[in-house]
Design a protein around this motif. Sequence first.
Motif, PDB file in Angstrom:
ATOM      1  N   SER A 204       0.829  -1.201   0.000  1.00  0.00           N
ATOM      2  CA  SER A 204       0.000   0.000   0.000  1.00  0.00           C
ATOM      3  C   SER A 204       0.865   1.254   0.000  1.00  0.00           C
ATOM      4  N   LYS A 207       2.278   2.123  -3.542  1.00  0.00           N
ATOM      5  CA  LYS A 207       1.391   2.874  -4.423  1.00  0.00           C
ATOM      6  C   LYS A 207       1.418   4.362  -4.091  1.00  0.00           C
ATOM      7  N   ASN A 208       1.521   4.682  -2.807  1.00  0.00           N
ATOM      8  CA  ASN A 208       1.586   6.084  -2.409  1.00  0.00           C
ATOM      9  C   ASN A 208       2.937   6.701  -2.724  1.00  0.00           C
ATOM     10  N   ILE A 210       5.149   5.898  -5.174  1.00  0.00           N
ATOM     11  CA  ILE A 210       5.542   6.028  -6.580  1.00  0.00           C
ATOM     12  C   ILE A 210       5.282   7.429  -7.138  1.00  0.00           C
ATOM     13  N   PRO A 211       4.056   7.973  -7.019  1.00  0.00           N
ATOM     14  CA  PRO A 211       3.869   9.332  -7.557  1.00  0.00           C
ATOM     15  C   PRO A 211       4.723  10.369  -6.842  1.00  0.00           C
ATOM     16  N   GLY A 256       4.118   7.360 -14.755  1.00  0.00           N
ATOM     17  CA  GLY A 256       3.420   7.087 -13.500  1.00  0.00           C
ATOM     18  C   GLY A 256       2.444   5.934 -13.626  1.00  0.00           C
ATOM     19  N   LEU A 257       1.690   5.874 -14.730  1.00  0.00           N
ATOM     20  CA  LEU A 257       0.742   4.781 -14.938  1.00  0.00           C
ATOM     21  C   LEU A 257       1.459   3.435 -15.067  1.00  0.00           C
ATOM     22  N   ASN A 260       2.788   2.345 -11.640  1.00  0.00           N
ATOM     23  CA  ASN A 260       1.690   1.900 -10.780  1.00  0.00           C
ATOM     24  C   ASN A 260       1.184   0.527 -11.204  1.00  0.00           C
ATOM     25  N   GLU A 261       1.128   0.270 -12.517  1.00  0.00           N
ATOM     26  CA  GLU A 261       0.694  -1.024 -13.014  1.00  0.00           C
ATOM     27  C   GLU A 261       1.678  -2.124 -12.608  1.00  0.00           C
ATOM     28  N   VAL A 263       3.537  -2.149  -9.913  1.00  0.00           N
ATOM     29  CA  VAL A 263       3.337  -2.406  -8.489  1.00  0.00           C
ATOM     30  C   VAL A 263       2.085  -3.242  -8.262  1.00  0.00           C
ATOM     31  N   GLU A 264       0.998  -2.933  -8.968  1.00  0.00           N
ATOM     32  CA  GLU A 264      -0.240  -3.692  -8.780  1.00  0.00           C
ATOM     33  C   GLU A 264      -0.067  -5.153  -9.196  1.00  0.00           C
ATOM     34  N   GLU A 267       1.988  -6.876  -6.593  1.00  0.00           N
ATOM     35  CA  GLU A 267       1.189  -7.127  -5.395  1.00  0.00           C
ATOM     36  C   GLU A 267       0.317  -8.355  -5.573  1.00  0.00           C
TER      37      GLU A 267
END
Length: 278
Positions: A204, A207-208, A210-211, A256-257, A260-261, A263-264, A267
């Motif tokens: 969690s 995700k915070n 990365i940006p 950024g996208l 995030n992808e 990381v998801e 996870e």
Amino acid sequence: MTHFPEKTRDPMDTRELRATFDQSVRQRRNLVIVLRIGFGIFFLGLWELCSRCLIDPFWISRPSHIIGRLWEWYSTGFFFSHLGATMLEIGAGFTLGLILAVIVSLLLGTRDTLAKVIDPFMMALWSVPGIVLGPLFILYFGIGFTSKLVLVTVTVFFLIFFNTFSGIRAVDKEWINVLRIMEASQKNIFTKVILPASALWIFSSFKNAIPYALVAAVVGELIASQRGIGFLIQEASGVMDTTGVFAALFNLMLVGLILNEIVERSEKRVLHWRKSEQ
């Protein structure tokens, strides 16, 4: 009293239900993708129309101009050296901040007295935005790679530290006590209880972080740099090149996208056991 045998579910019915459910999920996923593409095309079309009829393109540029600039950057390879510089800063700073955050959170999370002593100092440091320290880091380490590395590392460290620390503190103490009674080593306690229990908190925080890591790297480049996406934004804005600014911002959002992808997907792979529990 008559007893009727319980009706058992046919394995074939179970497979059919599962196949129907999977098909429904795929259909919803495909619908979402189509709606996203449709919304994107609508937004770009509206933007193009406004820039031609309502607003001077000097202020908002045009999607057609931006696409042309992107093609120029990609086809000549001009953009990739700047992308590489920013990605190196983000990757190295994120990795270093992650390692330090996990080590420090593990150290404080398993030692109550030390945590109570250090906690107010960590909060005091966290209250100072890392971005504000950018000019100071550039003064100390110059306008090259090192200053951006330190800025990203500091930003990522605090974001991951507080989440990981909270996750470690939330671990049920009885589990740890049971393993200690069984004479388990500290390594086994960490790998069998602490790390799995706090894994959700850690991802969690990813995700915070990365940006914020992306913002830290770009802000450092905006302040002083010779390469990077932030440098492109600064250079384009300096000559009133709105198209160049939007083209750089588009690449920034794309990075950024993608991160995030990643990381998801990581996870889902690492925490695959959560799916079986639900």
